[in-house]
Design a protein around this motif. Structure first.
Motif, PDB file in Angstrom:
ATOM      1  N   GLY A 134      16.268   5.338   8.112  1.00 11.90           N
ATOM      2  CA  GLY A 134      15.688   6.580   8.835  1.00 11.90           C
ATOM      3  C   GLY A 134      15.194   5.777  10.038  1.00 11.90           C
ATOM      4  N   TYR A 135      15.098   4.793  10.206  1.00 10.90           N
ATOM      5  CA  TYR A 135      14.833   3.378  11.093  1.00 10.90           C
ATOM      6  C   TYR A 135      14.774   4.602  12.531  1.00 10.90           C
ATOM      7  N   THR A 144      10.400   1.496   3.985  1.00  8.11           N
ATOM      8  CA  THR A 144      11.314   2.496   4.096  1.00  8.11           C
ATOM      9  C   THR A 144      10.787   3.996   4.619  1.00  8.11           C
ATOM     10  N   THR A 145       9.224   4.034   5.327  1.00  5.29           N
ATOM     11  CA  THR A 145       8.939   5.328   5.951  1.00  5.29           C
ATOM     12  C   THR A 145       9.019   5.198   7.392  1.00  5.29           C
ATOM     13  N   ALA A 146       8.849   3.578   7.721  1.00 10.54           N
ATOM     14  CA  ALA A 146       8.393   3.584   9.437  1.00 10.54           C
ATOM     15  C   ALA A 146       9.718   4.574   9.998  1.00 10.54           C
ATOM     16  N   LYS A 147       9.741   4.545  11.897  1.00  4.99           N
ATOM     17  CA  LYS A 147      10.479   4.904  12.206  1.00  4.99           C
ATOM     18  C   LYS A 147      10.649   3.113  13.326  1.00  4.99           C
ATOM     19  N   VAL A 148       9.787   2.815  13.469  1.00  6.52           N
ATOM     20  CA  VAL A 148      10.317   1.507  13.871  1.00  6.52           C
ATOM     21  C   VAL A 148       9.721   0.659  13.285  1.00  6.52           C
ATOM     22  N   VAL A 149      10.396  -1.037  13.236  1.00  6.76           N
ATOM     23  CA  VAL A 149      10.450  -1.730  12.734  1.00  6.76           C
ATOM     24  C   VAL A 149      10.507  -3.201  13.095  1.00  6.76           C
ATOM     25  N   ALA A 154       0.752  -1.461   0.215  1.00 10.44           N
ATOM     26  CA  ALA A 154      -0.191  -0.066  -0.168  1.00 10.44           C
ATOM     27  C   ALA A 154       1.244   1.318  -0.337  1.00 10.44           C
ATOM     28  N   ARG A 155       0.020   2.086  -0.301  1.00 11.09           N
ATOM     29  CA  ARG A 155       1.010   3.313  -0.476  1.00 11.09           C
ATOM     30  C   ARG A 155       0.950   4.458   1.266  1.00 11.09           C
ATOM     31  N   TYR A 156       1.816   4.374   1.612  1.00  9.31           N
ATOM     32  CA  TYR A 156       1.887   5.162   3.445  1.00  9.31           C
ATOM     33  C   TYR A 156       2.963   6.410   2.988  1.00  9.31           C
ATOM     34  N   CYS A 157       2.338   7.363   4.147  1.00  4.41           N
ATOM     35  CA  CYS A 157       3.082   9.224   4.142  1.00  4.41           C
ATOM     36  C   CYS A 157       4.528   8.856   4.635  1.00  4.41           C
ATOM     37  N   LEU A 215       3.938   7.190   8.887  1.00  2.54           N
ATOM     38  CA  LEU A 215       3.724   6.127   9.953  1.00  2.54           C
ATOM     39  C   LEU A 215       5.094   5.960  10.583  1.00  2.54           C
ATOM     40  N   LYS A 216       5.010   5.055  11.916  1.00  4.02           N
ATOM     41  CA  LYS A 216       5.851   5.568  12.988  1.00  4.02           C
ATOM     42  C   LYS A 216       6.249   3.383  13.432  1.00  4.02           C
ATOM     43  N   ARG A 217       5.417   2.830  13.334  1.00  3.47           N
ATOM     44  CA  ARG A 217       5.244   1.310  13.956  1.00  3.47           C
ATOM     45  C   ARG A 217       5.204   0.519  12.719  1.00  3.47           C
ATOM     46  N   VAL A 218       6.166  -1.064  12.072  1.00  4.39           N
ATOM     47  CA  VAL A 218       5.702  -1.733  11.318  1.00  4.39           C
ATOM     48  C   VAL A 218       6.155  -3.132  12.246  1.00  4.39           C
TER      49      VAL A 218
END
Length: 329
Positions: A179-180, A148-153, A121-124, A128-131
């Protein structure tokens, strides 16, 4: 407890636009009989037991539509049912619509199909903070957008990890800085067949292992320069009768003091057959080899034993006295 409600689809063809939170345990026989939902209004959505053929068109804002936008959705949790052999989500023989989550902050997906619409899906970026994904690495590595957009993976792998394809998939996720702020990998078991030189998890911060032998762990640690947390559910040994001398030898063989920048170590081995004094010796060596260690967490039965060992080390090494010791309850 909120009572369960049975809806007559003929009388209630759709939920009202005021609905902001929805939790559905999907019944395979009634998948297509759910009332239509206004995706733009939802803020939190949880779906359980989702079949591979689940129709996301139930959430379409217009009909028909090739795109579905969840304009206000901030939290999404989806657990898929065991696959029946299909490898993608289908609706009437065609692929599902493109999903868009402009305000999504937290995503959790369990057992997704190979071509999962949530992961593609498309995220901004910046929102997006956590996946969190519980799946096979090969599936997730194909969907780079969400990472690529999440801060916490956080990845959870519930099987042995040693096959080259799985290691390569993990490398694709953890070898490059995206950018995690924090990245975690949870593996049921690291096989002793793991070829550690092929591991490239440069940006992995936290590693959680359930059942892995000590030698494999120690061989892997030098390959993880940014690892700050290691938790082990059950430590194993290749030898039938491990002792304290063996533990000392393994640490000396694979590690140099100060070579691992781990700040927290946890060991919750409640069902181990390894003697307590051997397990305590593992903790003793962790304290001795990790110069920046700040916190230890062990099972309560080991607390007093470990404290005595830490105090012993602390007499000659002042930094050890600053380590916080906690116990699992």
């Amino acid at each position: 407890m909120t009572p369960l409600v049975t809806l007559d689809i003929n009388r209630v063809p759709y939920f009202g636009s005021q609905l902001t939170k929805l939790h559905v345990a999907v019944d395979h026989t009634d998948t297509l009989e759910l009332p239509r939902v206004f995706a733009n209004a939802l803020q939190r959505l949880e779906l359980e037991n989702v079949p591979v053929g689940f129709t996301w068109t139930l959430f379409s804002n217009t009909l028909p539509s090739s795109n579905t936008c969840f304009a206000r959705l901030q939290e999404l949790a989806v657990s898929y049912a065991e696959s029946d052999g299909s490898d993608t989500e289908l609706v009437g023989g065609v692929c599902v619509p493109q999903l868009h989550f402009p305000e999504m902050q937290r995503v959790s997906v369990s057992n997704p199909p190979a071509h999962c619409s949530i992961l593609s899906a498309r995220y901004c970026a910046g929102v997006l903070k956590r996946v969190r994904v519980n799946s096979g690495l090969a599936i997730v590595a194909e969907h780079a957008k969400v990472w690529t957009t999440a801060k916490v993976v956080e990845m959870r792998i519930d099987y042995k990890l040693h096959e080259p394809a799985s290691v390569e998939a993990a490398n694709n996720i953890y070898a490059v800085s995206r950018g995690y702020r924090r990245s975690r990998l949870h593996i049921w078991e690291l096989s002793r067949k793991l070829h550690t030189p092929s591991v490239n998890w440069l940006y992995l911060n936290e590693l959680v292992l359930q059942r892995t032998d000590l030698e494999t762990i120690l061989k892997l640690l030098p390959e993880l320069p940014r690892l700050t947390l290691l938790k082990i559910g059950l430590v194993r040994f290749r030898e039938l009768s491990p002792d304290a001398q063996l533990v000392d030898r393994l640490f000396g063989q694979y590690l140099r003091k100060g070579s691992v920048n781990m700040r927290e170590f946890g060991l919750n081995d409640r069902h181990t057959s390894v003697p307590d004094h051997v397990i305590a010796r593992v903790v003793y060596n962790v304290v001795g080899y990790m110069d920046v260690l700040e916190r230890l967490v062990v099972r309560s039965e080991l607390g007093a034993h470990v404290r005595a060992l830490v105090d012993e080390l602390g007499r000659d090494t002042p930094r050890v006295k600053r380590i916080r010791l906690s116990v699992y309850t």
